[in-house]
Design a protein around this motif. Structure first.
Motif, PDB file in Angstrom:
ATOM      1  N   ALA A   1      -3.494  -5.173   8.965  1.00 50.98           N
ATOM      2  CA  ALA A   1      -3.418  -4.983   7.506  1.00 50.98           C
ATOM      3  C   ALA A   1      -1.979  -4.837   7.032  1.00 50.98           C
ATOM      4  O   ALA A   1      -1.613  -5.345   5.967  1.00 50.98           O
ATOM      5  CB  ALA A   1      -4.231  -3.761   7.094  1.00 50.98           C
TER       6      ALA A   1
ATOM      7  N   THR B   1      -0.363  -8.268   7.119  1.00 50.40           N
ATOM      8  CA  THR B   1      -0.955  -9.093   6.067  1.00 50.40           C
ATOM      9  C   THR B   1      -0.352  -8.741   4.708  1.00 50.40           C
ATOM     10  O   THR B   1      -0.019  -9.627   3.918  1.00 50.40           O
ATOM     11  CB  THR B   1      -2.481  -8.919   6.024  1.00 50.40           C
ATOM     12  OG1 THR B   1      -3.008  -9.310   7.284  1.00 50.40           O
ATOM     13  CG2 THR B   1      -3.120  -9.756   4.931  1.00 50.40           C
ATOM     14  N   SER B   2      -0.179  -7.448   4.441  1.00 50.74           N
ATOM     15  CA  SER B   2       0.386  -7.047   3.149  1.00 50.74           C
ATOM     16  C   SER B   2       1.846  -7.469   3.019  1.00 50.74           C
ATOM     17  O   SER B   2       2.329  -7.694   1.906  1.00 50.74           O
ATOM     18  CB  SER B   2       0.251  -5.543   2.953  1.00 50.74           C
ATOM     19  OG  SER B   2       1.088  -4.840   3.842  1.00 50.74           O
TER      20      SER B   2
ATOM     21  N   ASN C   1       7.491  -1.273   1.598  1.00 49.34           N
ATOM     22  CA  ASN C   1       6.561  -1.919   2.515  1.00 49.34           C
ATOM     23  C   ASN C   1       5.535  -0.930   3.056  1.00 49.34           C
ATOM     24  O   ASN C   1       4.360  -1.269   3.202  1.00 49.34           O
ATOM     25  CB  ASN C   1       7.314  -2.583   3.665  1.00 49.34           C
ATOM     26  CG  ASN C   1       8.053  -3.814   3.222  1.00 49.34           C
ATOM     27  OD1 ASN C   1       7.663  -4.454   2.254  1.00 49.34           O
ATOM     28  ND2 ASN C   1       9.130  -4.133   3.900  1.00 49.34           N
TER      29      ASN C   1
ATOM     30  N   ALA D   1       3.128  -0.258   0.199  1.00 52.99           N
ATOM     31  CA  ALA D   1       2.256  -1.414  -0.049  1.00 52.99           C
ATOM     32  C   ALA D   1       1.179  -1.531   1.021  1.00 52.99           C
ATOM     33  O   ALA D   1       0.081  -2.007   0.751  1.00 52.99           O
ATOM     34  CB  ALA D   1       3.083  -2.693  -0.095  1.00 52.99           C
ATOM     35  N   ALA D   2       1.478  -1.091   2.220  1.00 52.13           N
ATOM     36  CA  ALA D   2       0.513  -1.186   3.305  1.00 52.13           C
ATOM     37  C   ALA D   2      -0.513  -0.048   3.263  1.00 52.13           C
ATOM     38  O   ALA D   2      -1.444  -0.033   4.035  1.00 52.13           O
ATOM     39  CB  ALA D   2       1.226  -1.173   4.646  1.00 52.13           C
TER      40      ALA D   2
END
Length: 97
Positions: free
Chosen positions: A27, A30-31, A87, A90-91
Protein backbone atom coordinates in the motif's frame (compact mmCIF):
# COMPACT_ATOMS: atom_id res chain seq x y z
CA UNK A 1 17.65 15.46 -4.27
CA UNK A 2 17.98 15.17 -8.06
CA UNK A 3 18.42 11.42 -7.77
CA UNK A 4 15.27 11.19 -5.64
CA UNK A 5 13.29 13.21 -8.20
CA UNK A 6 14.50 11.10 -11.11
CA UNK A 7 14.00 7.80 -9.28
CA UNK A 8 10.47 8.80 -8.28
CA UNK A 9 9.67 9.72 -11.88
CA UNK A 10 11.08 6.51 -13.32
CA UNK A 11 9.26 4.32 -10.79
CA UNK A 12 5.97 6.14 -11.42
CA UNK A 13 6.31 5.61 -15.17
CA UNK A 14 7.30 1.98 -14.64
CA UNK A 15 4.33 1.42 -12.33
CA UNK A 16 1.90 2.99 -14.79
CA UNK A 17 3.19 0.97 -17.76
CA UNK A 18 4.10 -2.42 -16.26
CA UNK A 19 1.84 -2.64 -13.17
CA UNK A 20 4.49 -4.56 -11.18
CA UNK A 21 3.19 -6.93 -8.53
CA UNK A 22 5.69 -5.89 -5.83
CA UNK A 23 4.35 -2.33 -5.93
CA UNK A 24 0.67 -3.29 -6.21
CA UNK A 25 0.90 -5.55 -3.13
CA UNK A 26 2.40 -2.82 -0.94
CA UNK A 27 0.00 0.00 0.00
CA UNK A 28 2.84 2.41 0.77
CA UNK A 29 4.55 1.83 -2.58
CA UNK A 30 1.21 2.06 -4.40
CA UNK A 31 0.45 5.44 -2.82
CA UNK A 32 3.88 6.73 -3.87
CA UNK A 33 4.16 5.45 -7.42
CA UNK A 34 0.67 4.64 -8.75
CA UNK A 35 -0.26 8.22 -9.55
CA UNK A 36 -2.22 9.90 -12.34
CA UNK A 37 -0.68 10.98 -15.63
CA UNK A 38 -0.86 14.60 -14.47
CA UNK A 39 1.43 13.86 -11.50
CA UNK A 40 3.77 11.79 -13.65
CA UNK A 41 4.09 14.82 -15.93
CA UNK A 42 4.78 17.09 -12.94
CA UNK A 43 7.45 14.67 -11.68
CA UNK A 44 8.99 14.58 -15.14
CA UNK A 45 9.18 18.38 -15.34
CA UNK A 46 10.61 18.51 -11.80
CA UNK A 47 13.28 15.97 -12.72
CA UNK A 48 14.20 17.88 -15.87
CA UNK A 49 14.49 21.17 -13.96
CA UNK A 50 16.53 19.49 -11.21
CA UNK A 51 18.97 18.08 -13.77
CA UNK A 52 19.20 21.46 -15.49
CA UNK A 53 19.94 23.12 -12.13
CA UNK A 54 22.48 20.51 -11.04
CA UNK A 55 24.47 20.66 -14.28
CA UNK A 56 23.75 24.38 -14.88
CA UNK A 57 22.18 23.75 -18.28
CA UNK A 58 20.08 26.32 -20.09
CA UNK A 59 19.66 29.89 -18.94
CA UNK A 60 21.62 31.23 -15.98
CA UNK A 61 18.50 31.30 -13.79
CA UNK A 62 18.38 27.51 -13.55
CA UNK A 63 21.75 27.06 -11.85
CA UNK A 64 22.11 30.43 -10.14
CA UNK A 65 22.45 30.57 -6.36
CA UNK A 66 19.62 33.11 -6.36
CA UNK A 67 17.03 30.87 -8.01
CA UNK A 68 17.21 27.14 -8.78
CA UNK A 69 20.45 26.63 -6.87
CA UNK A 70 18.83 27.85 -3.67
CA UNK A 71 15.95 25.44 -3.99
CA UNK A 72 18.15 22.49 -4.90
CA UNK A 73 21.07 23.05 -2.50
CA UNK A 74 19.92 25.19 0.44
CA UNK A 75 16.54 23.55 0.88
CA UNK A 76 17.88 19.99 0.79
CA UNK A 77 17.29 19.14 4.50
CA UNK A 78 13.88 20.82 4.86
CA UNK A 79 12.84 19.50 1.45
CA UNK A 80 13.81 15.96 2.39
CA UNK A 81 11.89 16.23 5.66
CA UNK A 82 8.70 17.46 4.01
CA UNK A 83 9.02 14.90 1.21
CA UNK A 84 9.33 12.06 3.73
CA UNK A 85 6.57 13.42 5.99
CA UNK A 86 4.20 13.86 3.06
CA UNK A 87 4.83 10.35 1.81
CA UNK A 88 4.31 8.83 5.26
CA UNK A 89 1.09 10.80 5.73
CA UNK A 90 -0.16 9.85 2.24
CA UNK A 91 0.48 6.19 3.00
CA UNK A 92 -1.71 6.40 6.10
CA UNK A 93 1.08 5.65 8.57
CA UNK A 94 0.08 8.60 10.74
CA UNK A 95 -3.33 8.62 12.34
CA UNK A 96 -4.14 12.26 13.01
CA UNK A 97 -7.76 11.68 14.10
Amino acid sequence: MTVIFCLSTLLAIYTKLAQPEFIKKNAFMTSLFDVSYFWITMRLFGSIFAIMTLYQLGRSGFGSDLTGGTVLYSCFCPGTFFLAAGNIYAAGCWNLD
